[in-house]
Every structure is written in C-alpha cells, then in structure tokens.
Design a protein around this motif. Structure first.
Motif, PDB file in Angstrom:
ATOM      1  N   ASN A  20     -90.349  66.441  22.037  1.00  0.00           N
ATOM      2  CA  ASN A  20     -90.062  65.039  22.369  1.00  0.00           C
ATOM      3  C   ASN A  20     -88.563  64.801  22.532  1.00  0.00           C
ATOM      4  O   ASN A  20     -88.134  64.000  23.372  1.00  0.00           O
ATOM      5  CB  ASN A  20     -90.611  64.126  21.280  1.00  0.00           C
ATOM      6  N   LEU A  21     -87.761  65.499  21.728  1.00  0.00           N
ATOM      7  CA  LEU A  21     -86.313  65.365  21.873  1.00  0.00           C
ATOM      8  C   LEU A  21     -85.847  65.931  23.208  1.00  0.00           C
ATOM      9  O   LEU A  21     -84.938  65.375  23.852  1.00  0.00           O
ATOM     10  CB  LEU A  21     -85.608  66.085  20.715  1.00  0.00           C
ATOM     11  N   ALA A  22     -86.472  67.033  23.643  1.00  0.00           N
ATOM     12  CA  ALA A  22     -86.137  67.582  24.963  1.00  0.00           C
ATOM     13  C   ALA A  22     -86.522  66.592  26.064  1.00  0.00           C
ATOM     14  O   ALA A  22     -85.779  66.417  27.055  1.00  0.00           O
ATOM     15  CB  ALA A  22     -86.858  68.917  25.168  1.00  0.00           C
ATOM     16  N   GLU A  23     -87.665  65.913  25.909  1.00  0.00           N
ATOM     17  CA  GLU A  23     -88.054  64.876  26.876  1.00  0.00           C
ATOM     18  C   GLU A  23     -87.052  63.734  26.864  1.00  0.00           C
ATOM     19  O   GLU A  23     -86.705  63.166  27.918  1.00  0.00           O
ATOM     20  CB  GLU A  23     -89.450  64.363  26.538  1.00  0.00           C
ATOM     21  N   PHE A  24     -86.571  63.366  25.674  1.00  0.00           N
ATOM     22  CA  PHE A  24     -85.575  62.298  25.577  1.00  0.00           C
ATOM     23  C   PHE A  24     -84.298  62.688  26.326  1.00  0.00           C
ATOM     24  O   PHE A  24     -83.664  61.847  26.987  1.00  0.00           O
ATOM     25  CB  PHE A  24     -85.258  62.032  24.101  1.00  0.00           C
ATOM     26  N   ARG A  25     -83.930  63.978  26.235  1.00  0.00           N
ATOM     27  CA  ARG A  25     -82.744  64.453  26.953  1.00  0.00           C
ATOM     28  C   ARG A  25     -82.921  64.290  28.459  1.00  0.00           C
ATOM     29  O   ARG A  25     -81.988  63.876  29.170  1.00  0.00           O
ATOM     30  CB  ARG A  25     -82.493  65.926  26.594  1.00  0.00           C
ATOM     31  N   GLU A  26     -84.136  64.593  28.957  1.00  0.00           N
ATOM     32  CA  GLU A  26     -84.400  64.430  30.393  1.00  0.00           C
ATOM     33  C   GLU A  26     -84.376  62.952  30.791  1.00  0.00           C
ATOM     34  O   GLU A  26     -83.865  62.591  31.856  1.00  0.00           O
ATOM     35  CB  GLU A  26     -85.755  65.053  30.741  1.00  0.00           C
ATOM     36  N   VAL A  27     -84.957  62.093  29.914  1.00  0.00           N
ATOM     37  CA  VAL A  27     -84.927  60.657  30.207  1.00  0.00           C
ATOM     38  C   VAL A  27     -83.488  60.159  30.262  1.00  0.00           C
ATOM     39  O   VAL A  27     -83.115  59.351  31.128  1.00  0.00           O
ATOM     40  CB  VAL A  27     -85.740  59.889  29.138  1.00  0.00           C
ATOM     41  N   ASP A  28     -82.659  60.641  29.315  1.00  0.00           N
ATOM     42  CA  ASP A  28     -81.253  60.226  29.297  1.00  0.00           C
ATOM     43  C   ASP A  28     -80.542  60.656  30.572  1.00  0.00           C
ATOM     44  O   ASP A  28     -79.718  59.899  31.141  1.00  0.00           O
ATOM     45  CB  ASP A  28     -80.567  60.829  28.075  1.00  0.00           C
ATOM     46  N   LYS A  29     -80.857  61.851  31.064  1.00  0.00           N
ATOM     47  CA  LYS A  29     -80.227  62.330  32.302  1.00  0.00           C
ATOM     48  C   LYS A  29     -80.613  61.454  33.490  1.00  0.00           C
ATOM     49  O   LYS A  29     -79.771  61.069  34.319  1.00  0.00           O
ATOM     50  CB  LYS A  29     -80.642  63.785  32.543  1.00  0.00           C
ATOM     51  N   ARG A  30     -81.912  61.092  33.577  1.00  0.00           N
ATOM     52  CA  ARG A  30     -82.338  60.245  34.700  1.00  0.00           C
ATOM     53  C   ARG A  30     -81.717  58.855  34.601  1.00  0.00           C
ATOM     54  O   ARG A  30     -81.339  58.247  35.616  1.00  0.00           O
ATOM     55  CB  ARG A  30     -83.864  60.137  34.703  1.00  0.00           C
ATOM     56  N   ALA A  31     -81.604  58.326  33.358  1.00  0.00           N
ATOM     57  CA  ALA A  31     -80.988  57.007  33.198  1.00  0.00           C
ATOM     58  C   ALA A  31     -79.530  57.041  33.642  1.00  0.00           C
ATOM     59  O   ALA A  31     -79.028  56.096  34.290  1.00  0.00           O
ATOM     60  CB  ALA A  31     -81.091  56.561  31.732  1.00  0.00           C
ATOM     61  N   ARG A  32     -78.819  58.128  33.324  1.00  0.00           N
ATOM     62  CA  ARG A  32     -77.433  58.229  33.753  1.00  0.00           C
ATOM     63  C   ARG A  32     -77.320  58.364  35.270  1.00  0.00           C
ATOM     64  O   ARG A  32     -76.377  57.850  35.894  1.00  0.00           O
ATOM     65  CB  ARG A  32     -76.761  59.413  33.051  1.00  0.00           C
ATOM     66  N   ASP A  33     -78.298  59.032  35.884  1.00  0.00           N
ATOM     67  CA  ASP A  33     -78.298  59.135  37.350  1.00  0.00           C
ATOM     68  C   ASP A  33     -78.478  57.760  37.986  1.00  0.00           C
ATOM     69  O   ASP A  33     -77.806  57.435  38.989  1.00  0.00           O
ATOM     70  CB  ASP A  33     -79.415  60.078  37.806  1.00  0.00           C
ATOM     71  N   TYR A  34     -79.405  56.951  37.428  1.00  0.00           N
ATOM     72  CA  TYR A  34     -79.594  55.599  37.960  1.00  0.00           C
ATOM     73  C   TYR A  34     -78.327  54.755  37.793  1.00  0.00           C
ATOM     74  O   TYR A  34     -77.967  53.974  38.684  1.00  0.00           O
ATOM     75  CB  TYR A  34     -80.761  54.905  37.266  1.00  0.00           C
TER      76      TYR A  34
END
Length: 409
Positions: free
Chosen positions: A110-124
């Motif tokens: 789940n923490l790895a998924e959170f890292r991916e979510v954080d990356k997409r949020a920064r891209d937006y």
C-alpha cells in the motif's frame, strides 16, 4: 534395608532433579520476558509508523491547500515515504509470527501504491491541473495511507497473540515439570522412609515414635453406626510391626503402572482394591471437588457396604473435618484412632497444577495411620489420581449418583 550410600544417591538424584527443574523454570521465564520485551518494542515502532503515515497524508494534502508552498511539501512527503518504508521493512524482519508478516507485506504494498499516487498528483500539479491533483490526494492517497495504518494495527495484534500463545505453552510445560518433580520427590521420600538395617530387637521395638495428628474429625459419612473415624486426644498408639518394604514397593510400582494405563471405571475400582490391600486400609473413598471450592462429593469407593455408601453426603470446603481441611490447605491430614470406638484414617490431598481438586481418604486398620510407609503410599496414590481426575474436576457439581459409580469391596 537401605545403606548410607543408597540414601546419599537418592538425595543426589533429588537435588539434580530440583536443580534441572529450577534451571528450566528460570530459562522459561527469561524467554517469556524476552518475547514480551520484543513485542512491546514492535508495538512502539508500529505506532511510530502509524504517526508517520498520518504526517505523510497531511503533507500530501498541503499540495492543493491554499497558501501552502508546493516546493516545500513535495520533498517532505518523499522523505516521509522513504522513512516509513524503511521502518516497515525493519518491522517485517523483527516479526516472529507469520500472521504478522502478511499484513506488514500488505502495508508495504500500500505504501508503494501511495508513492505512485504521489507521483501522479505531482504530475497533475506540474501541468496546472489542481483539480485532478486534489482528487488523487484526497481519494487514492488517503485510502492507501489509511489501509497501511490498519494493516500495521493487525500486525501488532498478531504479534501480541503469538507471544500470548508462546507464554501459555511455556506455562503448561512448567506445570508438567513441576508435577513430575513432585511425583519424583514423593517416590524418593517414600524410599527414604523405608526402614534401615536393624541392629537389635531393642532398637526395632523403639524405632517408631508417635507424631501429633490433626485435631478434628474425619466425618466420612453421616449416621450413628460408630464406624466413622474421629480424632481423639491423648498419646498416639505405636505403629504395629512393619511389613517387608521390598514387596510393598514392588506392589506400589505395579499399581502406579496400572493407574497410568487405566481405561475404565471398573479397572480403576480394581486398582483401588489393590491400594487398600497394600496400605492395609479397611476402606477407601475418592472425594472430588474443584479448584473453585465446590463441595467434596464421593465419586469412587472400596470397602464400604451399600448402607454406608448411602449415608455419605457432600462435604463443604468450610467443614470442620480432616477431609475439608486437606481440601482447603492442600496438605496431608492424619486422624488417630479412638481405642475401642473407631479406626484411624489418613487424608491425602489430590493436587492438580491449579490447586487441590479433591482428597483420598483411607480408613486404617490397627493404628497404621501413623506409619510413615502408609502415609507415603497415600500421597503417591493421590498424586496418581490427580492425573486422571483433573479433567473431571470442573464438573464436580454434577458427579451423578454415587451408587452408580461405586461398588462396595
């Protein structure tokens, strides 16, 4: 009968047994303490990770909060993600239970998924789409962080349960060790109590000295037939001529083997008859209560008539008699015969790991209640009964009909 070397060897065996039991108990307590310290440390680190997850969620939500600097919070979230991931990996390595490692693995995922979510949020955010960035932060990011927190709590609970199971197992083994040492000690005491070489008839005649007995009554049954043994004052009678110790010891060993292999009530009654014979007892009664203090109830007997059995009643734990005294205190009781009126008796407590669950009462012939040999045999056979009757002790309130379970000898 016994030489000085034999007695010294028996004492040495007893000391070795006590020393080994003490070493095992100390080692077990140390292992239990170490496991408890480890689970407390695990729980503290898991709580730290839960706090880090909460900080990580708040820092990520600052991306889209008015008046917050994105340039400050992005590296802050990256640092928290790395720190939290390392702590979860350390928890997985220190976990002792497979049931704890599984939720920790899920928390890491789940923490790895959170890292991916954080990356997409920064891209937006980089493309100027704050609405989509906020949606990623407040939906997927919050969900991943919350799930990781729940999995950490599950891991802490699994570790605590594993420690509780380990401790319960150790406690059971400790009880078995203590029971084995107690039985061994009783056997050694019985062997040491056997008479030594007799130098002359004069010495043999004065070898037995009277001992004080319990001041009360046995009250095995209600009635007026005068057969219930009672305690009286005055000088105790001398024990009669001792029987040959070697056959008695051989018979006791055979009976102990029989108790270990008994499979039904009829076989147990036959063994009780053998116990009465070797102890020279006119009657035996097994009284059963439980560690909670239920009334003593007769469950097995040998040597009594049907009329005498019918008169036996439950004995309250607070009663003023030898059976209740042994039940309360867990100690051996002696009731001395009244000359010309009643036989003497011994009462051996039936001791389980949790406490006293009943008594074995033996009505003796010819003043043999003061014999060390008879007392040792009573203690040995009570210890044998404890191993068979312990599972039945909680049901002491519902022993059923006495007559249906016992047969007069």
């Amino acid at each position: 009968m016994q030489s000085r070397a034999m007695r010294a060897a028996l004492i040495a065996v007893a000391l070795i047994a006590f020393g080994a039991a003490a070493f095992f108990l100390i080692s077990s307590e140390r292992q239990i303490s170490e496991r408890q310290d480890a689970v407390r440390a695990f729980d503290r680190r898991a709580r730290e990770v839960t706090g880090q997850l909460a900080n990580m969620r708040a820092a990520q939500q600052a991306y889209v909060a008015a008046g917050q600097g994105v340039a400050f919070w992005i590296p802050e979230v990256a640092t928290l993600i790395t720190t939290t991931s390392n702590t979860i990996d350390a928890l997985r390595q220190s976990a002792t239970s497979p049931d704890a490692r599984r939720p920790l693995a899920d928390a890491a995922a789940n923490l790895a998924e959170f890292r991916e979510v954080d990356k997409r949020a920064r891209d937006y955010l980089g493309s100027g789409d704050r609405l989509m960035a906020a949606d990623m932060v407040f939906s997927d990011g919050a969900e991943m962080a919350a799930a990781a927190g729940l999995q950490l709590e599950a891991a802490s609970l699994a570790e605590q349960q594993a420690v509780d199971t380990f401790e319960a197992g150790r406690r059971r083994v400790q009880a078995y060790v203590l029971g084995g040492v107690a039985v061994s000690a009783l056997l050694i005491i019985a062997l040491l109590a056997l008479p030594g070489p007799r130098s002359s008839p004069r010495v043999a005649e004065t070898a037995d000295t009277p001992e004080p007995a319990w001041t009360g009554t046995l009250s095995l049954r209600d009635g007026t037939d005068g057969t219930a043994a009672e305690q009286v004052g005055g000088v105790l009678p001398r024990d009669l001529r001792r029987r040959d110790a070697v056959p008695a010891l051989q018979q006791a060993a055979a009976l102990c083997t029989g108790f270990g292999r008994v499979t039904d009530v009829d076989e147990l009654k036959r063994l009780l008859a053998g116990v009465a014979n070797i102890m020279d007892a006119s009657g035996l009664v097994v009284w059963l209560g439980n560690t909670a203090g239920a009334d003593l109830r007769p469950v097995l007997a040998h040597g009594y008539s049907v009329q005498a059995l019918a008169q036996m009643r439950a004995v309250p734990r607070s009663a003023d008699n030898a059976a209740a005294a042994a039940y309360r205190s867990g100690t051996f009781q002696i009731v001395v015969a009244r000359p010309g009126a009643s036989n003497g008796a011994i009462v051996a407590p039936i001791l389980a790991p949790e406490g006293c669950i009943g008594t074995l009462t033996a009505e003796m012939n010819g003043g043999r209640e003061t014999s060390d040999r008879v007392q040792a045999l009573g203690a040995i056979f009570a210890a044998q009964l404890a191993g068979m009757l312990t599972p039945s002790a909680p049901a002491a309130e519902d022993h059923g009909s006495f007559e249906s379970k016992t047969t007069a000898g």
